[in-house]
Design a protein around this motif. Sequence first.
Motif, mmCIF file in Angstrom:
data_model
loop_
_atom_site.group_PDB
_atom_site.id
_atom_site.type_symbol
_atom_site.label_atom_id
_atom_site.label_comp_id
_atom_site.label_asym_id
_atom_site.label_seq_id
_atom_site.Cartn_x
_atom_site.Cartn_y
_atom_site.Cartn_z
ATOM 1 N N SER A 212 38.672 42.748 29.554
ATOM 2 C CA SER A 212 38.917 42.754 30.997
ATOM 3 C C SER A 212 40.399 42.805 31.307
ATOM 4 O O SER A 212 40.823 43.431 32.275
ATOM 5 N N ALA A 213 41.225 42.155 30.459
ATOM 6 C CA ALA A 213 42.673 42.185 30.694
ATOM 7 C C ALA A 213 43.232 43.580 30.464
ATOM 8 O O ALA A 213 44.090 44.044 31.206
ATOM 9 N N ALA A 216 42.384 45.560 33.444
ATOM 10 C CA ALA A 216 43.234 45.246 34.591
ATOM 11 C C ALA A 216 44.622 45.835 34.431
ATOM 12 O O ALA A 216 45.282 46.161 35.414
ATOM 13 N N SER A 285 44.062 47.905 39.311
ATOM 14 C CA SER A 285 43.960 46.513 38.863
ATOM 15 C C SER A 285 43.578 45.585 40.016
ATOM 16 O O SER A 285 42.882 44.594 39.816
ATOM 17 N N LYS A 286 44.009 45.913 41.238
ATOM 18 C CA LYS A 286 43.648 45.072 42.391
ATOM 19 C C LYS A 286 42.149 45.130 42.651
ATOM 20 O O LYS A 286 41.549 44.129 43.059
ATOM 21 N N LYS A 289 40.329 42.790 40.417
ATOM 22 C CA LYS A 289 40.498 41.370 40.729
ATOM 23 C C LYS A 289 39.642 40.926 41.918
ATOM 24 O O LYS A 289 39.657 39.758 42.288
ATOM 25 N N ARG A 290 38.912 41.883 42.515
ATOM 26 C CA ARG A 290 38.019 41.499 43.611
ATOM 27 C C ARG A 290 36.989 40.506 43.083
ATOM 28 O O ARG A 290 36.457 40.663 41.988
ATOM 29 N N GLU A 291 36.690 39.498 43.899
ATOM 30 C CA GLU A 291 35.774 38.448 43.455
ATOM 31 C C GLU A 291 34.404 39.014 43.101
ATOM 32 O O GLU A 291 33.795 38.651 42.099
ATOM 33 N N THR A 331 30.034 43.676 39.351
ATOM 34 C CA THR A 331 31.293 42.974 39.049
ATOM 35 C C THR A 331 31.529 42.864 37.547
ATOM 36 O O THR A 331 32.622 43.157 37.053
ATOM 37 N N LYS A 335 34.643 44.594 35.460
ATOM 38 C CA LYS A 335 35.611 43.689 34.824
ATOM 39 C C LYS A 335 35.502 43.707 33.307
ATOM 40 O O LYS A 335 36.260 43.030 32.622
#
Length: 799
Positions: A212-213, A216, A285-286, A289-291, A331, A335
């Motif tokens: 996931s990193a 991102a 990347s934003k 980061k969405r929940e 999600t 991610k």
Amino acid sequence: MAPWLPTKEEKYGVAVWNFPRTSEHHLPLQIGETVHILQASEGWYRGYSLRNRAIRGIFPASLIHLKSAVVERRGAEESVVPAEIPMVQEITTTLWEWATIWKQLYVAGQMERYQQVKRMMYELMEQRSQLLSGTLPKDELLQLKKEVTGKIDYGNRILALDLVVRDEDENILDPDKTSIISLFQAHKKAAQTITQRIQEETSLQQSTLGCSARLAASPSHSLYLCVRNFVCNIGEEAQLFMALYDPGEQRMISENYVIRWASTGVPQDIELLNNLKAVFTDLGSKDLKRERLFLVCQIIRVGRMDLRETYSRKLSTGLRRPFGISVMDITDITKGKCESDEDKQHFIPVHLAAADNDFLHNMIRKAVEGKDINHKGQGFWVSLKMLWGDLSQARKDHPHLVDRSTVVARKLGYPEVIMPGKQGDVRNDIYLTLVQGEFDKGNKKTQKNVEVTVCVCDESGSVVQNVIYHGVGDKPASEYRSVVYYQQRHQRWMETVKIAVPIEDVHKTHLRFTFRHRSSSDSKDKSERIFSMAFVKLMRPDGTTLRDGEHDLVLYKGDSRKLEDADAYLTLPSVRNLSEPKLLSGSSFRVSGGTSGLTMSARDSFQISTLVCSTKLTQNVNLLGLLKWRSKPSLLSRNLQKLMNVDGGEVIKFLQDTLDALFSIMMENSDTDVYDTLVFDALVFIVGLVADRKFQHFNAVLEAYIRQHFSATLAYKKLISVLTQYVDHASRGEPCELLMRTFKALEYIFKFIVRSRHLFAQLYEGKETAEFQCSLQRFFLSLNQLMKSPLEGPTLLSQ
């Protein structure tokens, strides 16, 4: 029984099902096993497995997938050579060999090695698909072959299998045709390469950067969607609108992917059957980061007002009515928390509208919260896969998924990196959302069934043809008709369309919204006229585009012909002024002047939202003044100074155009130095923006601009001159506020200087080389003088 006859074309195949031996004449087969077919008779083949040529037997023809092959020495001693690319054959053989060891690793409990081999096998299967697609150009094919052979050799090494030596084209060397010295050198090179690969793999495993990193950290990536099937009892034609939805912001974040579905249960365009593919791009990347992030589909049926009504009386048709929605939480897929696979199918149930007046947007909000589930076994089957990188990277890595038939749905907004000169990033899109409206029932007994019609008109009121897109995957239209909700005073549509007007026509076009009551009876429906109208111009009087965000539009009433007469309404206000007091009585009032014949409605209201995604049109007055500096050269100095006050994000979006404007000013004023310092300061400001962490991805953009687009052959003279002046002033102790920023931007300033000089030398065959060297020498002498300066002013201390 028919006699066994030698086969002519059916010579080579692959077993697609296990075949156990239940008779002494049977040849036992496992899935994936390749066979050489010798004879055929009534649905049966006779031959042998290429894994064990000594045992021959019969097996069902229905279990064999035939493949092309070259037959050598037909007859008793014939042999077959698969017609596949040798690399594909090697991958297949390797996977068979690894699969056996892979099972042993699982049994032995070596889970780390088991997972590693599993991952490599999946990667080889993916690369095998790319090779078989036949869409790769020669250079990319060679690169892919190198990656494949590297992976195979690495896997063989860690599994203690034999090392394969190859030539420069990644083909296996034939020991009978290769000298001993060549074999030794190739073996040594292969061993060194594999050792290096093992070291890299070890260091990668030690890295704490998870999937996931890494996702991102990528500036842009894509989500692949394939609609496998849609089962729903609608009974009429339907339109399916699929998009990505953020429940936190309660809005779509991507364009709609539109599928037009026939009443017969298949796509209207039958060629799209089993080929409903789309890729959602520009996700940065934003977005990761969405929940939460959902895949949403809005289902709109097209037909009569009420499905329960029969055709016993003449009914109005062609109405867009709400039918239902589907939602899926993606999600974990976006991610990278769960594995995404284009072959895995997900079922997404349909939430049917409980009543005719259920707003689809409200249904989505309830569905993502897990409420009102009423799907009755109807829904979608879809496959999803995350694709790394931007669209061009996705096409390169997954040509079998993202091909010419794959529809591209962009994000509602800009990607995090806008590369200059890339055709895909040259945009001029205006996204229009019909938000909500409130309409008085007037002289009717019940509330109106309001339908909004949107069209783009020119200054004369003529409709501009084919500039409205319901979504991607659909043809452009000249108008858009909203969904009709039954007898609602307050309407909430939240329907988004894309307006794609040519850049040169934006200044003379406007959006016109007409409102009409729709009746279920065809005769009554035809008698209904437009009861209200609103409009808004796409460009403001100062030359900037319509502001992003919501707009509360003025609704006008009057004669239906006047409501579509541009001369009657274009001079009137289009947006409500919030500072004006609301009317306390009366449903409408006549507009001052009275010549238009239109009245402004006070009881009705209508809101829209717009989002401009244009790399050619700006919403900033100061930036616009610089980009169009030739139209008002007297304001050039002021516009150059005001550039420093423009928001960095706006400048970055128009990076190429801004740089082009700056160097055009410099080139067209080569005989004077009036603007040299201002242009230099503006250039330093832009380079400083790129150095900012917020825009760090744009370093590559600036580099690409210098290499591919920069063409100012005389710029080097002026840049060196101003740079030397700044250093001279500082060495004399004179205040020079911009020197520190200039030194931070020195790397790119010199890249512009070097590129400019190189272009000049190419154009004029190396002329003025001595002058260029002298100017460089003067700069470095000034720099030495600055370093020797005994002054300890703030400027010097900051260096």
